[in-house]
Design a protein around this motif. Sequence first.
Motif, PDB file in Angstrom:
ATOM      1  N   MET A  98      13.417   3.627   0.597  1.00 43.90           N
ATOM      2  CA  MET A  98      14.295   3.911   1.705  1.00 43.90           C
ATOM      3  C   MET A  98      13.542   3.613   2.995  1.00 43.90           C
ATOM      4  N   LYS A  99      14.192   2.894   3.899  1.00 43.47           N
ATOM      5  CA  LYS A  99      13.573   2.507   5.160  1.00 43.47           C
ATOM      6  C   LYS A  99      13.395   3.717   6.072  1.00 43.47           C
ATOM      7  N   LYS A 100      12.458   3.572   7.001  1.00 50.39           N
ATOM      8  CA  LYS A 100      12.152   4.670   7.913  1.00 50.39           C
ATOM      9  C   LYS A 100      13.391   5.077   8.719  1.00 50.39           C
ATOM     10  N   HIS A 101      14.168   4.112   9.183  1.00 47.94           N
ATOM     11  CA  HIS A 101      15.383   4.393   9.954  1.00 47.94           C
ATOM     12  C   HIS A 101      16.387   5.162   9.102  1.00 47.94           C
ATOM     13  N   ASP A 102      16.531   4.767   7.830  1.00 55.51           N
ATOM     14  CA  ASP A 102      17.455   5.451   6.921  1.00 55.51           C
ATOM     15  C   ASP A 102      17.009   6.877   6.640  1.00 55.51           C
ATOM     16  N   ARG A 103      15.697   7.074   6.493  1.00 51.16           N
ATOM     17  CA  ARG A 103      15.174   8.421   6.245  1.00 51.16           C
ATOM     18  C   ARG A 103      15.404   9.323   7.457  1.00 51.16           C
ATOM     19  N   ALA A 107      17.607  12.666   7.466  1.00 52.94           N
ATOM     20  CA  ALA A 107      17.052  13.940   7.934  1.00 52.94           C
ATOM     21  C   ALA A 107      17.949  14.552   9.013  1.00 52.94           C
ATOM     22  N   LEU A 108      18.436  13.737   9.918  1.00 59.85           N
ATOM     23  CA  LEU A 108      19.308  14.245  10.985  1.00 59.85           C
ATOM     24  C   LEU A 108      20.646  14.737  10.435  1.00 59.85           C
ATOM     25  N   ARG A 109      21.217  14.012   9.467  1.00 60.16           N
ATOM     26  CA  ARG A 109      22.477  14.457   8.870  1.00 60.16           C
ATOM     27  C   ARG A 109      22.288  15.761   8.117  1.00 60.16           C
ATOM     28  N   ALA A 110      21.187  15.880   7.366  1.00 66.89           N
ATOM     29  CA  ALA A 110      20.915  17.113   6.618  1.00 66.89           C
ATOM     30  C   ALA A 110      20.700  18.278   7.581  1.00 66.89           C
ATOM     31  N   LEU A 111      19.960  18.042   8.650  1.00 63.01           N
ATOM     32  CA  LEU A 111      19.706  19.097   9.632  1.00 63.01           C
ATOM     33  C   LEU A 111      21.003  19.520  10.318  1.00 63.01           C
ATOM     34  N   LEU A 112      21.846  18.561  10.656  1.00 61.63           N
ATOM     35  CA  LEU A 112      23.130  18.879  11.281  1.00 61.63           C
ATOM     36  C   LEU A 112      24.000  19.706  10.344  1.00 61.63           C
ATOM     37  N   ARG A 113      24.032  19.349   9.068  1.00 56.94           N
ATOM     38  CA  ARG A 113      24.817  20.121   8.097  1.00 56.94           C
ATOM     39  C   ARG A 113      24.265  21.529   7.982  1.00 56.94           C
ATOM     40  N   TYR A 114      22.943  21.658   7.935  1.00 64.10           N
ATOM     41  CA  TYR A 114      22.300  22.970   7.819  1.00 64.10           C
ATOM     42  C   TYR A 114      22.633  23.842   9.031  1.00 64.10           C
ATOM     43  N   ILE A 115      22.503  23.277  10.225  1.00 69.49           N
ATOM     44  CA  ILE A 115      22.804  24.022  11.445  1.00 69.49           C
ATOM     45  C   ILE A 115      24.281  24.406  11.481  1.00 69.49           C
ATOM     46  N   SER A 116      25.149  23.513  11.044  1.00 64.86           N
ATOM     47  CA  SER A 116      26.585  23.809  11.017  1.00 64.86           C
ATOM     48  C   SER A 116      26.893  24.984  10.093  1.00 64.86           C
ATOM     49  N   VAL A 117      26.286  24.973   8.917  1.00 63.52           N
ATOM     50  CA  VAL A 117      26.504  26.067   7.967  1.00 63.52           C
ATOM     51  C   VAL A 117      25.963  27.374   8.548  1.00 63.52           C
ATOM     52  N   PHE A 118      24.800  27.314   9.164  1.00 65.72           N
ATOM     53  CA  PHE A 118      24.226  28.500   9.803  1.00 65.72           C
ATOM     54  C   PHE A 118      25.166  29.044  10.877  1.00 65.72           C
ATOM     55  N   ALA A 119      25.706  28.148  11.705  1.00 67.70           N
ATOM     56  CA  ALA A 119      26.597  28.568  12.790  1.00 67.70           C
ATOM     57  C   ALA A 119      27.873  29.206  12.243  1.00 67.70           C
ATOM     58  N   VAL A 120      28.472  28.586  11.246  1.00 62.19           N
ATOM     59  CA  VAL A 120      29.715  29.119  10.669  1.00 62.19           C
ATOM     60  C   VAL A 120      29.453  30.480  10.017  1.00 62.19           C
ATOM     61  N   MET A 121      28.363  30.583   9.252  1.00 65.27           N
ATOM     62  CA  MET A 121      28.034  31.864   8.616  1.00 65.27           C
ATOM     63  C   MET A 121      27.802  32.943   9.671  1.00 65.27           C
ATOM     64  N   ASN A 144      13.377  12.964  -3.662  1.00 63.76           N
ATOM     65  CA  ASN A 144      14.527  12.168  -4.087  1.00 63.76           C
ATOM     66  C   ASN A 144      15.558  12.068  -2.957  1.00 63.76           C
ATOM     67  N   PRO A 145      15.233  11.294  -1.922  1.00 67.17           N
ATOM     68  CA  PRO A 145      16.154  11.197  -0.789  1.00 67.17           C
ATOM     69  C   PRO A 145      17.522  10.638  -1.171  1.00 67.17           C
ATOM     70  N   ALA A 146      17.583   9.805  -2.201  1.00 70.31           N
ATOM     71  CA  ALA A 146      18.875   9.259  -2.636  1.00 70.31           C
ATOM     72  C   ALA A 146      19.790  10.382  -3.135  1.00 70.31           C
ATOM     73  N   LEU A 147      19.240  11.335  -3.859  1.00 76.84           N
ATOM     74  CA  LEU A 147      20.039  12.458  -4.347  1.00 76.84           C
ATOM     75  C   LEU A 147      20.503  13.341  -3.181  1.00 76.84           C
ATOM     76  N   LEU A 148      19.630  13.575  -2.214  1.00 73.07           N
ATOM     77  CA  LEU A 148      20.023  14.347  -1.043  1.00 73.07           C
ATOM     78  C   LEU A 148      21.158  13.641  -0.309  1.00 73.07           C
ATOM     79  N   ASN A 149      21.042  12.338  -0.159  1.00 69.44           N
ATOM     80  CA  ASN A 149      22.096  11.562   0.489  1.00 69.44           C
ATOM     81  C   ASN A 149      23.406  11.686  -0.285  1.00 69.44           C
ATOM     82  N   GLU A 150      23.320  11.619  -1.599  1.00 72.42           N
ATOM     83  CA  GLU A 150      24.515  11.754  -2.446  1.00 72.42           C
ATOM     84  C   GLU A 150      25.149  13.131  -2.279  1.00 72.42           C
ATOM     85  N   ARG A 151      24.323  14.172  -2.221  1.00 70.24           N
ATOM     86  CA  ARG A 151      24.843  15.534  -2.064  1.00 70.24           C
ATOM     87  C   ARG A 151      25.504  15.723  -0.691  1.00 70.24           C
TER      88      ARG A 151
END
Length: 131
Positions: free
Chosen positions: A1-6, A10-24, A62-69
């Motif tokens: 996985m390229k550096k830009h893709d990683r 990371a930014l998408r995962a962090l945004l999802r995490y922050i969103s879940v935290f905010a909603v909870m 396994n960044p591909a699995l994280l992306n899939e999730r």
Amino acid sequence: MKKHDRLNLALRALLRYISVFAVMSILLFLPAGTLSFYYGFYVICILLIPVLIIGMVLFIRNPALLNERLEIRESRRAQKIITKAAAAIVGIGFVMAGIDYKCSLSEIPTFLKVLGAIAMILSYSIYGFVF
């Protein structure tokens, strides 16, 4: 996985995490009417710290699995209904916990809170072993 893709992952995962935290947080603390609802922080930590750890492990191993999730969307109508119903039930549970605190409706013994936390952590560890 390229550096830009990683970085994008990371930014998408962090945004999802922050969103879940905010909603909870909103679902727990708004009905409670205060941030003094310590059990709300306890619940958020018990639920989100293992998610953060699993997310970081997946990002490294396994960044591909994280992306899939992160991309998962239910395709069948029954799956969509079940997923939305489960989210609604969990959300209602958070709101009820906040209302319970605000109205002092019940008192849960400390040992049961600790037992529940241990059960949650064990369930997350089993989930972690699967991946």
